[in-house]
Design an enzyme around this catalytic site. Structure first.
Site, PDB file in Angstrom:
ATOM      1  CG  PHE A   6      -2.128   0.443   0.948  1.00 14.78           C
ATOM      2  CD1 PHE A   6      -3.029   0.442  -0.073  1.00 14.78           C
ATOM      3  CD2 PHE A   6      -2.823   1.815   1.850  1.00 14.78           C
ATOM      4  CE1 PHE A   6      -4.154   1.100  -0.054  1.00 14.78           C
ATOM      5  CE2 PHE A   6      -3.850   2.286   1.684  1.00 14.78           C
ATOM      6  CZ  PHE A   6      -4.599   1.886   0.710  1.00 14.78           C
TER       7      PHE A   6
ATOM      8  CB  THR B 168       3.803   5.433  -4.731  1.00 12.11           C
ATOM      9  OG1 THR B 168       4.668   5.958  -3.672  1.00 12.11           O
ATOM     10  CG2 THR B 168       3.400   6.564  -5.499  1.00 12.11           C
TER      11      THR B 168
ATOM     12  CB  VAL C 286       7.207  -2.045 -19.905  1.00 15.30           C
ATOM     13  CG1 VAL C 286       7.869  -1.368 -20.967  1.00 15.30           C
ATOM     14  CG2 VAL C 286       7.632  -3.588 -19.769  1.00 15.30           C
TER      15      VAL C 286
ATOM     16  CB  ILE D 161       3.456   3.986 -22.558  1.00 14.18           C
ATOM     17  CG1 ILE D 161       4.097   5.473 -22.209  1.00 14.18           C
ATOM     18  CG2 ILE D 161       3.280   3.937 -24.044  1.00 14.18           C
ATOM     19  CD1 ILE D 161       5.546   5.338 -22.644  1.00 14.18           C
TER      20      ILE D 161
ATOM     21  N   GLY E 239      13.475  12.751  -5.520  1.00 17.75           N
ATOM     22  CA  GLY E 239      12.986  11.412  -5.524  1.00 17.75           C
ATOM     23  C   GLY E 239      12.827  10.646  -6.609  1.00 17.75           C
TER      24      GLY E 239
ATOM     25  CE  LYS F 120      11.097   0.319 -16.348  1.00 15.21           C
ATOM     26  NZ  LYS F 120      11.207   1.914 -16.190  1.00 15.21           N
TER      27      LYS F 120
ATOM     28  N   GLY G 273       5.170   6.889 -11.864  1.00 15.51           N
ATOM     29  CA  GLY G 273       4.305   8.244 -11.051  1.00 15.51           C
ATOM     30  C   GLY G 273       2.846   7.247 -10.381  1.00 15.51           C
TER      31      GLY G 273
END
EC number: 1.1.1.3
Length: 428
Positions: free
Chosen positions: A10, A12, A133, A137, A188, A206, A303
């Site tokens: 739990f 980001t 990956v 996107i 960060g 990736k 993100g």
């Protein structure tokens, strides 16, 4: 009707997923005719649970995976813990319990993906990992679906936001490697130990996953050539710009007649190349294929919201497949035997930065060394020396990997010469 899911981890992305489900509740209901409900959340300890509740989260927090496995109402488990263990152990148990899995764990999939996919197929459950990956996107599903009728011959990507942020600072603001790394850590973007980002390891994970979807071939990270940012100097960046290039860390897969070759490396990109303008923490994947031609997919590589969006898209896809009875089908259905390219067949132009004695005849000696391996020059720049040492910059014509290694070996043997850097150069 509800779709009950559990979340492992739990942090980001884990905290971003409930928000995204809530924000898109009406749309999801229309698409699925069902409501997605978070039934349980696995936490590492009581302290973490107390912190989450203090932040306003009121889910059924649990401390053991067994509580999730025992809940027959939970059909999808979302792994957002990161790292290989205990994620691998947990996912294995979840699959064996007959529950579907969504994960964003690129490290785990690059190293143990083949094993986990086989296990999921055996137990007729889904294992989806779009978010592993390039974060936001939707590249994996695009490769699996939209390119199913096309042959991809070349894939080139900017796959690590941290390294791209650093290269942007080095290119646009003339920062040093150390300055750009310090800023990435301050913001960060980079960990205190930045190894995975700056040495190309993260990008290679990736790239290993992309090879399965784009070329149908499974590569281990050890089969991907890797070099990173640590040796890049301000002069390399300046010379790239002087010659009409931008220096970026790229991941590339080429297919030639003998097989595929995959590499993560600093690369001179022509300023006209679509990837040359991908800056900051953004990611992009550029594809050349027989049918479509050139295409590029651009977006946030990480993100909370971008990654959670890809995770939620996988959840939606699983629910749809459960409805149409195709839940046991693999995320990627394109597979063929892995064939590694012959090094003689992999050709590129290269940039060489070589330190030499600042005296008459040294440039001629350097030219003779290169021509002994049948390597010719497209551009040569001899920088002003100090009377003792000088630097010669070379961009070669096309050479293969065997020639490249031979040049490196010969330069190491020459006590008067020092190879400072070499980078791949793309473009005609």
């Amino acid at each position: 009707m509800t779709v009950n899911i559990a979340i492992l981890g739990f942090g980001t992305v884990g905290t971003g997923l409930p928000t995204l489900i809530s924000e898109n509740k009406e749309k999801l209901s229309k698409i699925l005719d069902e409501e997605i409900v978070i039934s349980k959340v696995l936490m590492r300890d009581e302290k973490a649970i107390e912190k989450a509740r203090a932040q306003g989260y009121q889910y059924d927090f649990v401390l053991t995976l067994e509580e999730i496995l025992a809940d027959s109402e939970i059909s999808i488990v979302v792994e957002l813990m990161g790292r290989i263990e205990p994620a691998k152990t947990y996912i294995t148990k979840v699959i064996k319990a007959g529950k579907n899995v969504v994960t964003a764990n690129k490290d785990l999939l690059a190293v143990h993906g083949t094993e986990l996919r086989a296990l999921a197929e055996k137990h007729h459950v889904a294992l989806y990992y779009e978010a592993a990956v390039a974060g936001g996107i939707p590249i994996l599903r695009t490769l699996a679906n939209s390119f199913s009728s096309d042959k991809i011959t070349h894939l080139l990507g900017i796959l690590n936001g941290t390294s791209n942020f650093m290269m942007t600072k080095m290119s646009e603001e003339a920062w040093t490697y150390d300055q750009s790394l310090a800023k990435a850590q301050e913001l960060g973007y980079a960990e205190s130990d930045p190894t995975n980002d700056v040495d190309g390891i993260d990008a290679s994970y990736k790239l290993a996953i992309l090879s399965e979807f784009a070329f149908g071939m499974t590569l281990s990270p050890d089969q991907i050539s890797k070099s990173g940012l640590r040796t890049i100097q301000k002069t390399d960046v300046e010379i790239a710009q002087q010659f009409g290039y931008v220096l970026k860390l790229t991941g590339e897969i080429n297919e030639v007649e003998s097989g595929i070759f995959a590499e993560v490396s600093p690369t001179f990109l022509p300023k006209s190349h679509p990837l040359a303008s991908v800056n900051g923490v953004m990611n992009a994947v550029f594809i050349e294929s027989d049918g479509i031609g050139d295409s590029m997919f651009y977006g946030a590589g990480a993100g909370q919201k971008p990654t959670a969006t890809s995770v939620l898209a996988d959840i939606v896809r699983i629910v749809k497949r459960e409805k149409d009875g195709t839940i046991g089908k693999s995320f990627n259905e394109y597979a063929r035997p892995t064939s590694l390219a012959n090094p003689h067949d992999i050709v590129n132009k290269y940039y060489f930065s070589v330190e030499t004695p600042d005296s008459t005849g040294q440039l001629l000696r350097l030219v003779e060394l290169f021509t002994s391996e049948d390597v010719s020059f497209e551009q040569v720049l001899q920088q002003k020396g100090d009377g003792h040492r000088a630097v010669v910059v070379i961009i070669s014509h096309q050479i293969n990997r065997v020639q490249l290694l031979a040049i490196q070996d010969k330069l190491k043997e020459e006590v008067d010469f020092k190879l400072l850097n070499y980078f791949k150069v793309l473009g005609d």
